[in-house]
Design an enzyme around this catalytic site. Structure first.
Site, PDB file in Angstrom:
ATOM      1  N   ARG A   1       0.854  -1.189   0.000  1.00 52.96           N
ATOM      2  CA  ARG A   1       0.000   0.000   0.000  1.00 52.96           C
ATOM      3  C   ARG A   1       0.891   1.241   0.000  1.00 52.96           C
ATOM      4  O   ARG A   1       1.595   1.502   0.976  1.00 52.96           O
ATOM      5  CB  ARG A   1      -0.915   0.000   1.228  1.00 52.96           C
ATOM      6  CG  ARG A   1      -1.735   1.265   1.376  1.00 52.96           C
ATOM      7  CD  ARG A   1      -2.727   1.186   2.536  1.00 52.96           C
ATOM      8  NE  ARG A   1      -3.498   2.420   2.608  1.00 52.96           N
ATOM      9  CZ  ARG A   1      -3.362   3.363   3.547  1.00 52.96           C
ATOM     10  NH1 ARG A   1      -2.491   3.226   4.531  1.00 52.96           N
ATOM     11  NH2 ARG A   1      -4.095   4.450   3.504  1.00 52.96           N
TER      12      ARG A   1
ATOM     13  N   HIS B   1      -2.989  10.894   0.451  1.00 47.21           N
ATOM     14  CA  HIS B   1      -2.483  10.682   1.810  1.00 47.21           C
ATOM     15  C   HIS B   1      -1.956  12.034   2.320  1.00 47.21           C
ATOM     16  O   HIS B   1      -0.766  12.205   2.559  1.00 47.21           O
ATOM     17  CB  HIS B   1      -1.405   9.597   1.830  1.00 47.21           C
ATOM     18  CG  HIS B   1      -1.147   8.998   3.189  1.00 47.21           C
ATOM     19  ND1 HIS B   1      -1.282   7.648   3.464  1.00 47.21           N
ATOM     20  CD2 HIS B   1      -0.773   9.570   4.351  1.00 47.21           C
ATOM     21  CE1 HIS B   1      -0.989   7.426   4.747  1.00 47.21           C
ATOM     22  NE2 HIS B   1      -0.664   8.577   5.302  1.00 47.21           N
TER      23      HIS B   1
ATOM     24  N   GLU C   1      -7.513   8.522   6.114  1.00 44.71           N
ATOM     25  CA  GLU C   1      -7.807   9.133   7.411  1.00 44.71           C
ATOM     26  C   GLU C   1      -8.363  10.549   7.318  1.00 44.71           C
ATOM     27  O   GLU C   1      -7.737  11.508   7.796  1.00 44.71           O
ATOM     28  CB  GLU C   1      -6.552   9.137   8.290  1.00 44.71           C
ATOM     29  CG  GLU C   1      -5.998   7.756   8.543  1.00 44.71           C
ATOM     30  CD  GLU C   1      -4.876   7.733   9.584  1.00 44.71           C
ATOM     31  OE1 GLU C   1      -4.423   8.821   9.992  1.00 44.71           O
ATOM     32  OE2 GLU C   1      -4.483   6.641   9.993  1.00 44.71           O
TER      33      GLU C   1
ATOM     34  N   ASN D   1      -7.391   1.863   9.658  1.00 40.47           N
ATOM     35  CA  ASN D   1      -6.085   2.056  10.279  1.00 40.47           C
ATOM     36  C   ASN D   1      -6.278   1.984  11.787  1.00 40.47           C
ATOM     37  O   ASN D   1      -6.952   2.830  12.367  1.00 40.47           O
ATOM     38  CB  ASN D   1      -5.494   3.421   9.911  1.00 40.47           C
ATOM     39  CG  ASN D   1      -5.139   3.517   8.431  1.00 40.47           C
ATOM     40  OD1 ASN D   1      -5.251   2.533   7.687  1.00 40.47           O
ATOM     41  ND2 ASN D   1      -4.705   4.691   8.011  1.00 40.47           N
TER      42      ASN D   1
ATOM     43  N   TYR E   1      -4.404   1.760  15.525  1.00 40.64           N
ATOM     44  CA  TYR E   1      -3.166   1.864  16.292  1.00 40.64           C
ATOM     45  C   TYR E   1      -3.360   1.607  17.771  1.00 40.64           C
ATOM     46  O   TYR E   1      -2.597   0.880  18.389  1.00 40.64           O
ATOM     47  CB  TYR E   1      -2.517   3.249  16.083  1.00 40.64           C
ATOM     48  CG  TYR E   1      -1.851   3.359  14.733  1.00 40.64           C
ATOM     49  CD1 TYR E   1      -0.539   2.946  14.548  1.00 40.64           C
ATOM     50  CD2 TYR E   1      -2.548   3.845  13.628  1.00 40.64           C
ATOM     51  CE1 TYR E   1       0.074   3.011  13.305  1.00 40.64           C
ATOM     52  CE2 TYR E   1      -1.943   3.910  12.376  1.00 40.64           C
ATOM     53  CZ  TYR E   1      -0.627   3.484  12.220  1.00 40.64           C
ATOM     54  OH  TYR E   1      -0.026   3.536  10.992  1.00 40.64           O
TER      55      TYR E   1
ATOM     56  N   GLU F   1      -3.607  -0.087   8.013  1.00 39.23           N
ATOM     57  CA  GLU F   1      -2.422   0.312   8.777  1.00 39.23           C
ATOM     58  C   GLU F   1      -2.528  -0.261  10.175  1.00 39.23           C
ATOM     59  O   GLU F   1      -3.626  -0.319  10.752  1.00 39.23           O
ATOM     60  CB  GLU F   1      -2.289   1.842   8.916  1.00 39.23           C
ATOM     61  CG  GLU F   1      -1.751   2.540   7.692  1.00 39.23           C
ATOM     62  CD  GLU F   1      -1.608   4.049   7.881  1.00 39.23           C
ATOM     63  OE1 GLU F   1      -1.340   4.501   9.011  1.00 39.23           O
ATOM     64  OE2 GLU F   1      -1.781   4.771   6.878  1.00 39.23           O
TER      65      GLU F   1
HETATM   66  C1  GBH Z   1      -1.282   7.210  10.540  1.00 41.02           C
HETATM   67  O1  GBH Z   1      -2.018   8.127  11.307  1.00 41.02           O
HETATM   68  C2  GBH Z   1      -0.891   7.834   9.212  1.00 41.02           C
HETATM   69  O2  GBH Z   1      -1.783   7.402   8.187  1.00 41.02           O
HETATM   70  C3  GBH Z   1       0.525   7.560   8.799  1.00 41.02           C
HETATM   71  O3  GBH Z   1       0.878   8.402   7.746  1.00 41.02           O
HETATM   72  C4  GBH Z   1       1.444   7.707   9.995  1.00 41.02           C
HETATM   73  O4  GBH Z   1       2.788   7.590   9.666  1.00 41.02           O
HETATM   74  C5  GBH Z   1       1.059   6.644  11.002  1.00 41.02           C
HETATM   75  O5  GBH Z   1      -0.290   6.759  11.347  1.00 41.02           O
HETATM   76  C6  GBH Z   1       1.846   6.693  12.296  1.00 41.02           C
HETATM   77  O6  GBH Z   1       1.535   7.847  13.032  1.00 41.02           O
HETATM   78  O7  GBH Z   1       1.147  14.030  18.348  1.00 41.02           O
HETATM   79  O8  GBH Z   1      -0.666  13.868  19.921  1.00 41.02           O
HETATM   80  O9  GBH Z   1      -0.866  15.338  18.034  1.00 41.02           O
HETATM   81  C7  GBH Z   1      -2.433   7.658  12.578  1.00 41.02           C
HETATM   82  C8  GBH Z   1      -3.166   8.747  13.321  1.00 41.02           C
HETATM   83  C9  GBH Z   1      -2.832  11.025  13.825  1.00 41.02           C
HETATM   84  C10 GBH Z   1      -1.773   9.355  15.140  1.00 41.02           C
HETATM   85  C11 GBH Z   1      -1.895  12.069  14.380  1.00 41.02           C
HETATM   86  C12 GBH Z   1      -0.858  10.405  15.710  1.00 41.02           C
HETATM   87  C13 GBH Z   1      -0.650  12.733  16.291  1.00 41.02           C
HETATM   88  C14 GBH Z   1      -1.018  12.783  17.725  1.00 41.02           C
HETATM   89  N1  GBH Z   1      -2.223   9.726  13.821  1.00 41.02           N
HETATM   90  N2  GBH Z   1      -1.511  11.688  15.716  1.00 41.02           N
HETATM   91  S1  GBH Z   1      -0.293  14.116  18.558  1.00 41.02           S
END
Ligand code: GBH
Length: 480
Positions: free
Chosen positions: A84, A129, A174, A317, A319, A387
């Site tokens: 991807r 993206h 996202e 996605n 996490y 993701e």
């Molecule tokens: C994904 O976002 C993205 O699609 C990808 O590009 C990225 O590399 C990957 O996750 C890993 O982060 O610092 O407290 O403001 C996941 C959602 C949104 C999680 C932004 C982290 C920042 C939080 N992300 N967030 S903060």
């Protein structure tokens, strides 16, 4: 009986697919090479380097524009079924508009796609993206309704050029993160300061643009019906802080509806349109603010129908997860804002293992619970996990990543085999260390280490590569 682990090892179905992910701005570099136009991430990292913790940017990154064959070697070594990656809009259309088609940019993705196929790796292309062409941002970007037409033009170019070989498409990555962090919180590009207003306009136009691209693809480009196109949404699961407190139960549900439901309900629910709780709350708040219209844009009845069903699967996605309770004060939030509208506090369990990224804790049960929430809420749609991954300092002995993947792949397996959730794919983020947005190069998500100091950005397998490779080839979780 549902929770008793069987003694025999359980296998991923033979049709289940494994992949790895990346995105253009995070890996490509070559920001001014071969006619590439500027995007909002070039603009923001240049004008506000202090927004990125190490003052870095994606100008060079992993130089995948020149070194994509090294990425393919990494994918082959991991044994994945698909890759991807995303296309940089401003690399193929430097101004964002068809008046500027960049043949060299198009050729780069031709080469990448062809090399993947030659290595028996299926390409999965993300069309957006987060890297909006700067010229379109100057026109207002995603909050301007004209963007729907510009995205459609861009989509048409991609379908015409690549749909003979690309059978898996993601429209938007996202949208909540893009709209909220980029148009309210001043965290991400384009740093538009419009909380509670611009974020919802952004989301509205993404839903319409996704529907346009979906319908164009199926009407004109997917003639042999072998292709799929989908939106990619990110969400954690949210449990009530106190499961016996009905207010917490409601707050947890509201938190998911505002995050995942904002984009999933219009597309995947049987009724379409925004989640009822979002419409009720934002309409009521708008009225209290003496507005004559709601800050949440309204779909016409025709649009509700036009948008519903416009994703062949749900790209998810995942996490991390959290707990929710009703907010007790709103002092920290701008008025109006998404967070005031949602009106919940979220928190974590401090015993959950934490990654290098402070927002990221390992909560595999949240993935299983979220998949079941999706199954019940949207009538068991097909789900690709697009993701899922873990950050650290970039060490080669990446035990944290292995433990994270072990827990989350087991959660997927349980959701598939025991709960009958229709999950058909898992994508590890990311194939290589890369530019982690506002965290720059300080948080590493790669299965492969990248030596950013070396001219050829040497990729080196971390321990997690062998771990993942064995799961992919045996389709089984390791027993030890
Ligand atoms: C994904 O976002 C993205 O699609 C990808 O590009 C990225 O590399 C990957 O996750 C890993 O982060 O610092 O407290 O403001 C996941 C959602 C949104 C999680 C932004 C982290 C920042 C939080 N992300 N967030 S903060």
């Amino acid at each position: 009986a549902n929770n008793v682990r069987p003694v025999t090892p359980q296998q991923f179905p033979s049709t289940f697919k494994f992949g790895c992910g990346s995105s253009a701005y995070q890996i490509e570099g070559a920001y001014a090479t071969d006619g590439r136009g500027q995007s909002i991430w070039d603009d923001v990292t240049k004008k506000y380097p202090e927004k990125v913790v190490d003052g870095s940017n994606g100008n060079v990154a992993c130089n995948s524009y020149e070194l994509y064959e090294e990425d393919i070697k990494a994918l082959v070594a991991t044994g994945v079924n698909f890759y991807r990656f995303s296309i940089s809009w401003s690399r193929v259309l430097p101004t964002g508009d068809i008046s500027s088609v960049n043949e060299l940019g198009l050729q780069y993705y031709d080469n990448l796609i062809n090399a993947l196929i030659k290595n028996k790796i299926q390409p999965m292309v993300t069309m957006f993206h987060w890297d909006m062409p700067q010229r379109l941002q100057e026109l207002g970007g995603m909050p301007n309704p004209i963007i729907v037409d510009y995205f459609k033009q861009y989509a048409k170019i991609l379908f015409e050029r690549y749909s003979d070989r690309v059978k898996l498409w993601n429209t938007f990555n996202e949208p909540v993160v893009y709209c909220e962090l980029g148009h309210s919180l001043l965290v991400h590009a384009p740093l538009v300061n419009s909380p509670g207003i611009g974020n919802y306009l952004c989301g509205h136009h993404i839903l319409l643009a996704n529907a346009e691209a979906y319908r164009m693809y199926h009407n004109f480009y997917n003639l042999d019906k072998t292709g799929k196109i989908a939106i990619v949404l990110n969400s954690g699961y949210t449990w009530p802080l106190d499961a016996n407190n009905p207010d917490d139960v409601e707050a947890a549900e509201r938190t998911i509806q505002f995050w995942l439901g904002w984009f999933a309900h219009p597309i995947f629910s049987s009724t379409g349109g925004y989640p009822p709780v979002m419409t009720e709350v934002i309409n009521a708040n708008s009225e209290m603010e003496n507005r004559t219209w709601s800050r949440l844009p309204e779909f016409t009845p025709e649009e509700i129908i036009y948008v519903r069903g416009t994703s062949d699967f749900l790209g998810l996605n995942y996490y991390t997860s959290s707990y929710a309770t009703p907010a007790t004060d709103q002092i920290g939030w701008p008025n109006p804002s998404f967070y005031r509208d949602r009106n919940t506090f979220t928190s974590v369990n401090e015993t959950w293992p934490v990654a290098k990224s402070t927002w990221l804790r390992s909560v595999p049960q949240g993935l299983r619970d979220l998949l079941n929430w999706i199954r019940k809420q949207y009538n068991n749609p097909e789900v690709y996990i697009t993701e899922n991954g873990w950050s650290d300092e970039g060490e080669l002995h990446d035990v944290g990543r292995i433990e994270y993947l072990r827990g989350h792949l087991q959660a997927v397996l349980d959701a598939v085999l025991r709960d009958r959730c229709n999950v058909v794919a898992h994508t590890t983020w990311s194939i290589i260390d890369n530019f982690e947005w506002m965290s720059g190069y300080t948080e590493k998500f790669g299965l492969f280490h990248v030596d950013f100091t070396s001219p050829n950005k040497t990729r080196t397998a971390k321990d997690s590569v062998a771990f993942l490779r064995s799961i992919i080839s045996t389709r089984m979780m390791p027993t030890n």
